[in-house]
Design a protein around this motif. Structure first.
Motif, PDB file in Angstrom:
ATOM      1  N   LEU A   1       4.747  55.868  34.786  1.00 59.84           N
ATOM      2  CA  LEU A   1       5.959  56.653  35.036  1.00 59.84           C
ATOM      3  C   LEU A   1       5.768  58.128  34.690  1.00 59.84           C
ATOM      4  CD1 LEU A   1       8.659  54.172  33.651  1.00 59.84           C
ATOM      5  CD2 LEU A   1       8.058  54.609  36.045  1.00 59.84           C
ATOM      6  N   GLY A   2       4.555  58.501  34.274  1.00 65.54           N
ATOM      7  CA  GLY A   2       4.270  59.899  33.967  1.00 65.54           C
ATOM      8  C   GLY A   2       4.502  60.269  32.526  1.00 65.54           C
ATOM      9  N   VAL A   3       4.515  59.290  31.627  1.00 64.36           N
ATOM     10  CA  VAL A   3       4.717  59.563  30.201  1.00 64.36           C
ATOM     11  C   VAL A   3       3.367  59.563  29.501  1.00 64.36           C
ATOM     12  CG1 VAL A   3       5.861  58.811  28.088  1.00 64.36           C
ATOM     13  CG2 VAL A   3       6.977  58.464  30.302  1.00 64.36           C
ATOM     14  N   ASP A   4       3.158  60.571  28.654  1.00 62.45           N
ATOM     15  CA  ASP A   4       1.916  60.695  27.898  1.00 62.45           C
ATOM     16  C   ASP A   4       2.177  60.281  26.449  1.00 62.45           C
ATOM     17  OD1 ASP A   4      -0.716  61.349  27.224  1.00 62.45           O
ATOM     18  OD2 ASP A   4      -0.111  63.365  26.597  1.00 62.45           O
ATOM     19  N   PHE A   5       1.205  59.562  25.863  1.00 66.21           N
ATOM     20  CA  PHE A   5       1.351  59.088  24.490  1.00 66.21           C
ATOM     21  C   PHE A   5       0.198  59.606  23.639  1.00 66.21           C
ATOM     22  CE2 PHE A   5       3.423  55.814  27.083  1.00 66.21           C
ATOM     23  CZ  PHE A   5       4.663  55.738  26.467  1.00 66.21           C
ATOM     24  N   PHE A  26       9.428  66.768  23.590  1.00 65.82           N
ATOM     25  CA  PHE A  26       8.826  65.480  23.244  1.00 65.82           C
ATOM     26  C   PHE A  26       9.884  64.609  22.576  1.00 65.82           C
ATOM     27  CE2 PHE A  26       8.331  68.169  19.550  1.00 65.82           C
ATOM     28  CZ  PHE A  26       8.545  67.333  18.468  1.00 65.82           C
ATOM     29  N   SER A  27       9.584  63.343  22.483  1.00 66.76           N
ATOM     30  CA  SER A  27      10.455  62.400  21.763  1.00 66.76           C
ATOM     31  C   SER A  27       9.635  61.801  20.633  1.00 66.76           C
ATOM     32  CB  SER A  27      10.952  61.291  22.691  1.00 66.76           C
ATOM     33  OG  SER A  27      11.738  60.357  21.978  1.00 66.76           O
ATOM     34  N   PHE A  28      10.169  61.885  19.419  1.00 63.93           N
ATOM     35  CA  PHE A  28       9.422  61.392  18.258  1.00 63.93           C
ATOM     36  C   PHE A  28      10.072  60.102  17.764  1.00 63.93           C
ATOM     37  CE2 PHE A  28       7.375  61.288  14.174  1.00 63.93           C
ATOM     38  CZ  PHE A  28       6.147  61.896  14.425  1.00 63.93           C
ATOM     39  N   SER A  29       9.407  59.007  18.068  1.00 64.06           N
ATOM     40  CA  SER A  29       9.901  57.696  17.664  1.00 64.06           C
ATOM     41  C   SER A  29       8.759  56.694  17.829  1.00 64.06           C
ATOM     42  CB  SER A  29      11.108  57.287  18.512  1.00 64.06           C
ATOM     43  OG  SER A  29      11.657  56.063  18.045  1.00 64.06           O
ATOM     44  N   ALA A  59       6.075  60.617  22.292  1.00 57.38           N
ATOM     45  CA  ALA A  59       5.818  60.630  23.731  1.00 57.38           C
ATOM     46  C   ALA A  59       6.251  61.967  24.307  1.00 57.38           C
ATOM     47  CB  ALA A  59       6.559  59.481  24.419  1.00 57.38           C
ATOM     48  N   ASN A  60       5.596  62.374  25.390  1.00 54.37           N
ATOM     49  CA  ASN A  60       5.988  63.590  26.107  1.00 54.37           C
ATOM     50  C   ASN A  60       5.670  63.399  27.580  1.00 54.37           C
ATOM     51  OD1 ASN A  60       3.115  64.156  24.767  1.00 54.37           O
ATOM     52  ND2 ASN A  60       3.173  65.227  26.757  1.00 54.37           N
TER      53      ASN A  60
END
Length: 530
Positions: free
Chosen positions: A160-164, A146-149, A393-394
């Motif tokens: 685009l297939g990104v989950d929030f 995941f990206s934490f920001s 996001a992941n």
């Protein structure tokens, strides 16, 4: 090419990908941005199977796991990630995002400190030159668990297939500008005229002159009967030029010096006094409002549509979601992309931009920055352009690494952190850590609240009309009083003459007296004859 050669190539390729994607690399990861065919993601499919079978609880599905995380570090946004690149460690206060991530990891039971990578969104990659922020996000969630920001939740990114999971910051787009009134402390000699529009001042002057003239006409109209009326002061009512206009002006200030005698004069003076009362009360009330809000805000525009129509330049941080959204929604607007967060505000301070577009949460921090807002002139103008939130996001993945499980767990624990106030308290600590000065608190007002305005004839015309009608009425009453005065004087003069000279002989001779069946003249009666 032989089968042996093809097998050798496949083995080498598989070995290189496995070694490059190993999660046992030294932290932080030194993976170059947009490096192809590499991932640090953890396989969570086994945990997902245990959850499906009921062998593990939903809240414990990540407990004991080591997850990899991509941490964007945007230049100029101090306090998000306080990472010392030379030392390779975080500061004592690691930053707002790191504090939230540590709490999230503690509650969910996973660890990440040994498997993270710091990402610079403005670092141009040789693998993908001039990449967009969306492309960087997609690469990050494919390379890390995941990206934490503060990733903005947008429909385009979801496609685009990104989950929030639930966002922790308010990323609604707002417009910011400098309040020019904050620097406007020049002496204004005519500030006392501000309560009324110029049309009202002209109307007041005309009304005073007109009333003075009408009062003189009313007085002169009845002057024919002055001998039978209450004595007047000749020096006041006719001998001194313009005295009635002066008295009318004096009445407008609250001092009445007229001495009305006739009904027309009384009606005129009563109307003038009431008119003066309304004008004085309205002026005083609006003057107080103007003086209290003497530093009135002056904005180049209060909406992106107005800025587009007027050609006002709007500065945005290059590559961030705000820039993308505004450029797509307002293609004809003068959107100026500035590389670097602080540079965007520097352009505003240098008057190179009329407005700055930013998010609510970032502005809350920027306005307390002594460098970006030295004179406390930065203000949020108008309403939010859009309503949005931002957070981690992941990638949407339910079968390869089963990474979607991360988003579901994060959703629960972030809501739990919001419910018990941790998110709010963490944001306050973050703001306190980056605040370099304070600005005086302003009274809470609606972004669309009306400022003090000058009253025009549309507002004040009624009282002028009423006074005009009263002036006409006074003249009519004066004419009527003059007419009846003439009749009274004529009748009284005839009676007065008759009393002094008696009845004429001719009239006496013509008088007849009915005496029974005969008629005698007054003269015959006087002589005693028949």
């Amino acid at each position: 090419m032989s089968i042996l050669s093809l097998l050798f190539i496949q083995v080498v390729t598989l070995f290189s990908l496995t070694s490059a994607g190993s999660i046992y690399d030294d932290a932080p990861y030194q993976t170059l941005q947009f490096t192809p065919n590499i991932t640090h993601r953890t396989n969570l499919c086994e945990r997902q199977q245990l959850l499906r079978l009921g062998d593990i609880g939903f809240l414990d599905v990540l407990r004991g796991m080591e997850l990899s995380v991509g941490l964007p570090d945007i230049p100029g946004l101090n306090g998000w990630v306080n990472y010392d690149e030379k030392a390779g460690t975080f500061a004592e206060y690691p930053g707002y995002h790191i504090e939230l991530l540590d709490e999230l990891a503690y509650r969910a039971g996973f660890s990440w400190r040994n498997s993270y990578g710091v990402i610079n969104p403005y670092l141009d990659s040789d693998f993908k030159p001039n990449a967009t922020t969306n492309e960087l996000l997609v690469w990050t969630v494919n390379a890390y668990d995941f990206s934490f920001s503060g990733w903005d939740h947008s429909i385009e990114r979801m496609q685009l297939g990104v989950d929030f999971p639930m966002g922790f910051a308010d990323s609604s787009t707002i417009l910011i500008t400098r309040n020019s009134a904050a620097d406007d402390n020049d002496f204004n000699f005519f500030s006392f005229l501000q309560p009324f529009d110029w049309t009202v001042w002209v109307s007041i002057l005309v009304t005073i002159i007109f009333t003075g003239l009408v009062y003189r006409w009313v007085s002169k109209t009845y002057s024919i009967g002055q001998s039978t009326m209450q004595p007047r002061d000749e020096n006041v009512h006719g001998k001194v030029p313009g005295v009635n206009i002066f008295y009318a002006a004096l009445t407008a200030t609250g001092h009445m010096e007229f001495s009305p005698v006739t009904y027309g004069e009384r009606i005129l003076v009563l109307s003038l006094c009431f008119w003066s009362l309304v004008i004085a009360a309205t002026y005083t009330a609006n003057l107080a409002s103007v003086m209290i809000s003497k530093n009135q805000s002056i904005y180049p525009a209060t909406s992106i549509s107005e800025a587009q129509y007027r050609g006002i330049s709007v500065c945005v941080t290059k590559g961030l979601a705000v820039a993308t959204k505004l450029k797509e929604a307002y293609p004809n607007a003068n959107i100026v992309e500035i590389e670097g967060f602080t540079s965007m505000y520097d352009h505003l301070l240098a008057n190179k931009c009329g407005l700055v577009a930013d998010t609510v949460s970032r502005f809350e921090v920027s306005k307390l920055n002594g460098t970006l807002n030295p004179d406390c002139a930065l203000e949020w103008v108008g309403r939010a352009v859009d309503i949005s939130s931002s957070g981690p996001a992941n990638i949407v993945d339910a079968g390869v690494y089963c990474t979607s499980l991360v988003g579901h767990i994060f959703e629960y624990y972030l809501k739990d952190m919001q419910h018990d106030g941790f998110l709010e308290n963490a944001f306050e600590r973050y703001v306190s850590s980056v605040t370099t000065h304070t600005c005086p608190e302003e009274a809470e007002t609606s972004p669309d609240a009306d400022e003090s305005f000058k009253l025009t004839m549309v507002d004040m015309g009624g009282i002028f009309l009423c006074h005009g009608i009263a002036c006409v009425l006074g003249l009519l009453v004066s004419f009527m009083q003059r007419y009846w005065g003439k009749r009274t004087i004529y009748r009284d003069s005839r009676m007065h003459v008759s009393e002094r000279i008696g009845v004429s002989d001719i009239q006496k001779e013509d008088e007849v007296v009915d005496m029974g069946n005969g008629i005698m003249t007054a003269r015959q009666i006087g002589s005693g004859g028949y």
